[in-house]
Structures are given as structure tokens and as C-alpha cells.
Design an enzyme around this catalytic site. Sequence first.
Site, mmCIF file in Angstrom:
data_model
loop_
_atom_site.group_PDB
_atom_site.id
_atom_site.type_symbol
_atom_site.label_atom_id
_atom_site.label_comp_id
_atom_site.label_asym_id
_atom_site.label_seq_id
_atom_site.Cartn_x
_atom_site.Cartn_y
_atom_site.Cartn_z
ATOM 1 N N LYS A 1 19.532 -18.948 -1.144
ATOM 2 C CA LYS A 1 19.528 -18.708 -2.586
ATOM 3 C C LYS A 1 20.779 -17.945 -2.957
ATOM 4 O O LYS A 1 21.333 -17.271 -2.076
ATOM 5 C CB LYS A 1 18.278 -17.962 -3.041
ATOM 6 C CG LYS A 1 17.844 -16.729 -2.255
ATOM 7 C CD LYS A 1 18.727 -15.593 -1.968
ATOM 8 C CE LYS A 1 19.374 -14.808 -3.065
ATOM 9 N NZ LYS A 1 20.189 -13.669 -2.533
ATOM 10 N N TYR B 1 15.942 -12.805 -7.817
ATOM 11 C CA TYR B 1 14.663 -12.151 -7.459
ATOM 12 C C TYR B 1 13.965 -11.613 -8.702
ATOM 13 O O TYR B 1 12.739 -11.708 -8.833
ATOM 14 C CB TYR B 1 14.887 -11.020 -6.455
ATOM 15 C CG TYR B 1 15.283 -11.525 -5.095
ATOM 16 C CD1 TYR B 1 14.410 -12.311 -4.345
ATOM 17 C CD2 TYR B 1 16.527 -11.248 -4.557
ATOM 18 C CE1 TYR B 1 14.767 -12.800 -3.113
ATOM 19 C CE2 TYR B 1 16.903 -11.735 -3.315
ATOM 20 C CZ TYR B 1 16.022 -12.513 -2.595
ATOM 21 O OH TYR B 1 16.379 -12.999 -1.381
HETATM 22 P P1 NAD Z 1 28.350 -12.515 3.934
HETATM 23 O O1 NAD Z 1 29.557 -12.241 3.115
HETATM 24 O O2 NAD Z 1 27.872 -11.421 4.824
HETATM 25 O O3 NAD Z 1 28.558 -13.806 4.810
HETATM 26 C C1 NAD Z 1 29.184 -14.958 4.285
HETATM 27 C C2 NAD Z 1 29.707 -15.817 5.405
HETATM 28 O O4 NAD Z 1 30.449 -16.879 4.844
HETATM 29 C C3 NAD Z 1 30.649 -15.066 6.361
HETATM 30 O O5 NAD Z 1 30.381 -15.433 7.668
HETATM 31 C C4 NAD Z 1 32.022 -15.574 5.946
HETATM 32 O O6 NAD Z 1 32.953 -15.583 7.009
HETATM 33 C C5 NAD Z 1 31.704 -16.995 5.522
HETATM 34 N N1 NAD Z 1 32.718 -17.554 4.628
HETATM 35 C C6 NAD Z 1 33.297 -18.753 4.788
HETATM 36 N N2 NAD Z 1 34.201 -18.973 3.838
HETATM 37 C C7 NAD Z 1 34.206 -17.881 3.054
HETATM 38 C C8 NAD Z 1 34.961 -17.516 1.909
HETATM 39 N N3 NAD Z 1 35.854 -18.329 1.356
HETATM 40 N N4 NAD Z 1 34.704 -16.314 1.362
HETATM 41 C C9 NAD Z 1 33.759 -15.497 1.867
HETATM 42 N N5 NAD Z 1 33.008 -15.786 2.961
HETATM 43 C C10 NAD Z 1 33.254 -16.980 3.548
HETATM 44 O O7 NAD Z 1 27.210 -12.956 2.919
HETATM 45 P P2 NAD Z 1 25.649 -12.961 3.142
HETATM 46 O O8 NAD Z 1 25.083 -11.698 2.590
HETATM 47 O O9 NAD Z 1 25.323 -13.322 4.547
HETATM 48 O O10 NAD Z 1 25.202 -14.115 2.126
HETATM 49 C C11 NAD Z 1 25.318 -15.489 2.446
HETATM 50 C C12 NAD Z 1 24.254 -16.270 1.657
HETATM 51 O O11 NAD Z 1 22.970 -15.788 2.031
HETATM 52 C C13 NAD Z 1 24.342 -16.097 0.142
HETATM 53 O O12 NAD Z 1 23.904 -17.260 -0.499
HETATM 54 C C14 NAD Z 1 23.358 -14.981 -0.123
HETATM 55 O O13 NAD Z 1 22.835 -14.969 -1.441
HETATM 56 C C15 NAD Z 1 22.293 -15.315 0.890
HETATM 57 N N6 NAD Z 1 21.483 -14.153 1.258
HETATM 58 C C16 NAD Z 1 20.147 -14.301 1.190
HETATM 59 C C17 NAD Z 1 19.334 -13.247 1.493
HETATM 60 C C18 NAD Z 1 17.858 -13.425 1.409
HETATM 61 O O14 NAD Z 1 17.156 -12.428 1.458
HETATM 62 N N7 NAD Z 1 17.355 -14.642 1.323
HETATM 63 C C19 NAD Z 1 19.887 -12.034 1.880
HETATM 64 C C20 NAD Z 1 21.269 -11.926 1.968
HETATM 65 C C21 NAD Z 1 22.062 -12.995 1.661
#
Ligand code: NAD
Length: 362
Positions: free
Chosen positions: A134, A218
Amino acid sequence: MLIERRDFLSTLTLAGAASLLPGTNLLASMIPKKEKLGIALVGLGYYSTDLLAPALQLTEKCYLAGIVTGTPSKAQAWKEKYQIPDKNIYNYQNFDQIKNNPDIDIVYVVLPPSMHREFVVRAAKAGKHVFCEKPMAPTVADCQAMIEACKANKVKLAIGYRCQHDPNIQAVMQVAKDKRFGPVKMITSAAGYFDARTTHWKQNKKLGGGVMGDMGVYALQGARLATGEEPISVIAQASTTRPDIYKEVEETMMFMLEFPSGARATCQTSFGINMNYLQVNYEKGWLKLEPQSSYSGNKGSMSDGTIINFPLKSQQAKQMDEDCAAIINNTDLIAPGEEGLRDIKVVEAIYKSVATGKSVKI
Ligand code: NAD
């Protein structure tokens, strides 16, 4: 037990033969069912590293079979930590070759929201079922393209709405269905945390940032699930207390929703405020949940003395197991692509309301 390569090849042969015959039920009945599906995580950031990979050590219907990453050092570390074979490790360029890999049944897209569409569509074209985090994508057009791609390639698309798999949130949804306190009148739904980062995708418009590209869904889900209805109009206001950081996206969003039954919701979401609760006032009672969207410990009570406090080992493990069961048994998903789209329709209306300063019909 996993399908051995020999069995997989015979499955392919069967599938090929069956494709010459009319009717898809025959094909489905000829393909042996896997009991445990292989998942490849795309994007090894915070959520994959801290939540999904550990949850995949607890799942019964799926396991961590592969990874897709743009960072070679992460590939090496994950390979060692989770014993992932080289043949199941991809980067963003060679990702499409995953179509030839029978170990991978599902691709789980865990990238910034603006990248979801590209990788969901590529996964669908590779013939893999897709889980997508999401919010589904920044625009309604993106969501529709993702749904279409999955339909065209006959694969399932689940959105990572972990809370919809949580019995504590399901208790709220049940009250909307059984109407034990009469109709919903007023809702207050809040979801936010203080994010100290300054240059993350959450602060970047192009990558799908802004609080509506993260915690906002959320707050919205709280209201949608508590009514069981789709909002018909919204009026919204964006703000920030840190304009040096939130230059192109909102830090905080407040929005008021109107539902067909007449129920109203006031929703707040922020990257600058720690808050997480849901209060639902019905004609003849109330329900409170605090927190409402944590990974664990969502709990609350109702005006008739009912306590909402169902224990849960791992929300993410339950989510992935239930979504895998839907794939294995070809049944409905709890939160399919269409559910992700419903939220993004409201998100688009929220931004339109901010831009015009007016109430927007949805
Ligand atoms: P994050 O920034 O920690 O991770 C993002 C990943 O994408 C990294 O590994 C990064 O290297 C990669 N990436 C590839 N190309 C990129 C670019 N151009 N710019 C930035 N990152 C790039 O983010 P996250 O918190 O892991 O979130 C990722 C997804 O998961 C989002 O959609 C977020 O909303 C979702 N999320 C969901 C929950 C949940 O509870 N369901 C919790 C956290 C995150």
C-alpha cells in the site's frame, strides 16, 4: 511439499496439452497444487527487511524464495542470511527473466509507490501472481493499469493491507455489518508518526511521497472499514510545520468524508504527529480502537463492554498465508487490487479538494 523440477515440467506439458482443449476448469484440475508458494521480494528496504522477511520465516503457505534488488551488497547479505540460491536473485534490469523461474510463484512489490505500477505490470507479464504494498499507486490510472495487467495475464493481485487480516480490525468491520449499535453517525480516524528523515521518498512527490502516499491510507481505511461504505464526498486541508523538509508534499492532511448513509468521518494523518486511533459513534453506542493500525497490539472496546483484544503472532505472516491460500484454492482475496483502487479514488479527490479549497464529489 514443493513441486520438484520433473513434476513442474510435466505440469507444463499438461498445461500445454490442456490449452488445446476448451474450458479452463480442466486445465486447473490437471495442474498439481503447490502446498507452499515461493515469494520474491522486490525492494529490500525497511519493510522487506524488518517485517516481511522475518514474517516469511513463520508462514505456512509460502516462503522467501527470491529477491529483486538494485544493490549488489544487499543481494549478498540476503543470500547468506536466508540461503537464497543465485538463480533466484534478480536486479531491476534482468527482473523479467523471472518468468522462466518455477521457484517463484509470487512477486511482492515493496518499492516506493510511484514504482509499484511498473513492477506489478512486469510481474504480471512474467505470469507471476502479485502482492503489492500500500498505497497501491499514486493515481487511479496507475491502479487501473495494474488491475488490467493482472487480469490479462490471469494472475491474482493482492494489496498489502495487513490490517484487513487482523482480527481486531475485522471486529470493527463486523460491527458495520451486524449493526449492533445501529447506523454509524460519526467517526474520528487518525494515523501518524514523527518521521525525522529529510530526503526520503516520503518527502518526494515524484516517488509517490506525501503523507497520503503512506500513513494516510490507514486513516482512510479506518473510516471506510468502520462504515463498510464508500465515501461520496470529501473536503481536505494539507499543512506542514516543517516547510524546509516538506517542500513538495504535505506533512499533514486533515480530511472530512461523507458516506451515503449520512455517516461523517474526520480523518487526520501526519508525518509530524504520533497518533493512531479510531473512534466510531453509532446511533446507540460506540467503539474505540487504539492503536488501530499497528503491526501488533491493536485493541479497543465497545460501549456494551465488549473488549477487542485478539492475540496475533504476526500480522504479515497471516496476511501472506491468507493471500497464498486464495491463490492455491483460487478463491477471493481479502484485499484485491480493486480495494487498493477504492482508496486511491479518495486520495485523488483529497488532492483535488486541497487544490480547489472546495468539497469534491467522489
Ligand atoms: P524504504 O525506503 O525503506 O525501501 C524502499 C526500497 O526501494 C529500498 O530498498 C530502495 O533501495 C528501493 N528503491 C529502488 N528504487 C528507488 C528509488 N528510486 N528511490 C527510493 N528507493 C528506491 O521504504 P519502505 O518503508 O520499505 O516502503 C516500501 C513500500 O512498503 C511502500 O509502498 C510503503 O508504503 C510500504 N510499507 C508498508 C508498510 C505496511 O505496514 N504495510 C510499512 C512500511 C512500508
